[in-house]
Scaffold this active site. Structure first.
Site, PDB file in Angstrom:
ATOM      1  N   ASP A 102       3.719  -4.022   4.190  1.00 39.60           N
ATOM      2  CA  ASP A 102       3.265  -4.292   5.554  1.00 39.60           C
ATOM      3  C   ASP A 102       4.086  -5.410   6.182  1.00 39.60           C
ATOM      4  OD1 ASP A 102       2.170  -6.032   3.729  1.00 39.60           O
ATOM      5  OD2 ASP A 102       0.268  -6.263   4.760  1.00 39.60           O
ATOM      6  N   ARG A 167      -8.442  -5.600   8.458  1.00 40.00           N
ATOM      7  CA  ARG A 167      -7.434  -4.628   8.018  1.00 40.00           C
ATOM      8  C   ARG A 167      -7.541  -3.317   8.793  1.00 40.00           C
ATOM      9  NH1 ARG A 167      -4.904  -6.183   3.095  1.00 40.00           N
ATOM     10  NH2 ARG A 167      -6.217  -7.370   1.670  1.00 40.00           N
TER      11      ARG A 167
HETATM   12  C1  PRP Z   1       1.126  -9.776   1.492  1.00 39.81           C
HETATM   13  C2  PRP Z   1       2.049  -8.635   1.914  1.00 39.81           C
HETATM   14  C3  PRP Z   1       3.195  -8.776   0.962  1.00 39.81           C
HETATM   15  C4  PRP Z   1       3.273 -10.259   0.727  1.00 39.81           C
HETATM   16  C5  PRP Z   1       4.350 -10.827   1.592  1.00 39.81           C
HETATM   17  O1  PRP Z   1       0.327  -9.332   0.457  1.00 39.81           O
HETATM   18  O2  PRP Z   1       1.425  -7.387   1.788  1.00 39.81           O
HETATM   19  O3  PRP Z   1       2.951  -8.108  -0.259  1.00 39.81           O
HETATM   20  O4  PRP Z   1       1.997 -10.817   1.075  1.00 39.81           O
HETATM   21  O5  PRP Z   1       4.463 -12.190   1.384  1.00 39.81           O
HETATM   22  P1  PRP Z   1       5.772 -12.895   0.857  1.00 39.81           P
HETATM   23  O6  PRP Z   1       6.952 -12.295   1.528  1.00 39.81           O
HETATM   24  O7  PRP Z   1       5.536 -14.330   1.273  1.00 39.81           O
HETATM   25  O8  PRP Z   1       5.815 -12.760  -0.628  1.00 39.81           O
HETATM   26  P2  PRP Z   1      -1.023 -10.032  -0.006  1.00 39.81           P
HETATM   27  O9  PRP Z   1      -0.737 -10.821  -1.265  1.00 39.81           O
HETATM   28  O10 PRP Z   1      -1.633 -10.774   1.123  1.00 39.81           O
HETATM   29  O11 PRP Z   1      -1.919  -8.793  -0.457  1.00 39.81           O
HETATM   30  P3  PRP Z   1      -2.554  -7.601   0.419  1.00 39.81           P
HETATM   31  O12 PRP Z   1      -1.426  -6.655   0.767  1.00 39.81           O
HETATM   32  O13 PRP Z   1      -3.553  -6.980  -0.497  1.00 39.81           O
HETATM   33  O14 PRP Z   1      -3.179  -8.220   1.646  1.00 39.81           O
END
Ligand code: PRP
Length: 187
Positions: A102, A167
């Site tokens: 995402d 979400r």
């Molecule tokens: C979010 C997103 C990515 C990550 C990006 O996931 O979906 O996986 O953070 O962050 P970064 O570039 O700083 O590493 P999250 O851990 O919030 O989980 P989710 O998709 O379940 O909300």
């Protein structure tokens, strides 16, 4: 009935704009991999809506799989490792893998994930992200297919959450500061 936009400051990208851009990206992927098979991997949970819209429009033989990852507690800013909460259901040796996210924020999640997946000898790996927040990047990493660049604001909706809420909003929205300003930052 609760107004599900009550905590929203503004709509940044409408569902319609996202759909249009998703169609363009799917066409680009279809062209780039003509004659090949692809394994499209959604990173749970934020990517699910974008993933579902995208795969429907890729005109190739598509396999789908899912991974869930979270960043490790004890880590430094320069090297954050990820914990695999759910791994792929199949080997990826010799396959063209497209990771669907995402958002690319600091870049740590994808950097660690790419490092891990390359050890499994795929034919190729590309990254497809709906949103990119380059102003937050801490490691060198670029998406191969990117929907939209977004400013450094707290975005929710279309899969993205704050404390697991919002979400299911059909647009990408900016959250009101008052919602999160007294909370401990969630990273
Ligand atoms: C979010 C997103 C990515 C990550 C990006 O996931 O979906 O996986 O953070 O962050 P970064 O570039 O700083 O590493 P999250 O851990 O919030 O989980 P989710 O998709 O379940 O909300």
């Amino acid at each position: 009935m609760k107004d599900r936009y009550a905590d929203i400051k503004k709509v940044l990208l409408t569902g319609e704009e996202i759909s249009k851009r998703t169609t363009e990206i799917a066409a680009e992927i279809t062209r780039d991999y003509a004659g090949e098979e692809v394994l499209v991997v959604a990173i749970l949970r934020g990517a699910v809506m974008f993933f579902a819209e995208l795969v429907k429009q890729i005109d190739l033989d598509v396999r789908m799989d899912f991974m869930a990852v979270s960043s490790y507690g004890a880590s430094t800013v320069s090297s954050k490792e990820i914990k695999i909460n759910k791994d792929l259901a199949q080997p990826i040796e010799g396959l063209n893998v497209i990771i669907v996210e995402d958002i690319i924020d600091t870049g740590h999640t994808l950097k660690s994930l790419l490092r891990l997946l390359w050890t499994r000898n795929p034919k190729s790996i590309k990254v497809c992200a709906l949103l990119d927040k380059p102003s937050r990047r801490e490691v060198e990493l670029e998406g191969d297919y990117v929907g939209f660049e977004v400013p450094n604001e707290f975005v929710v909706g279309y899969g993205l959450d704050y404390n697991e809420k919002y979400r299911n909003l059909p647009d990408v929205c900016v959250l009101k500061e008052s919602v999160y300003k007294n909370d401990i930052p969630v990273v």
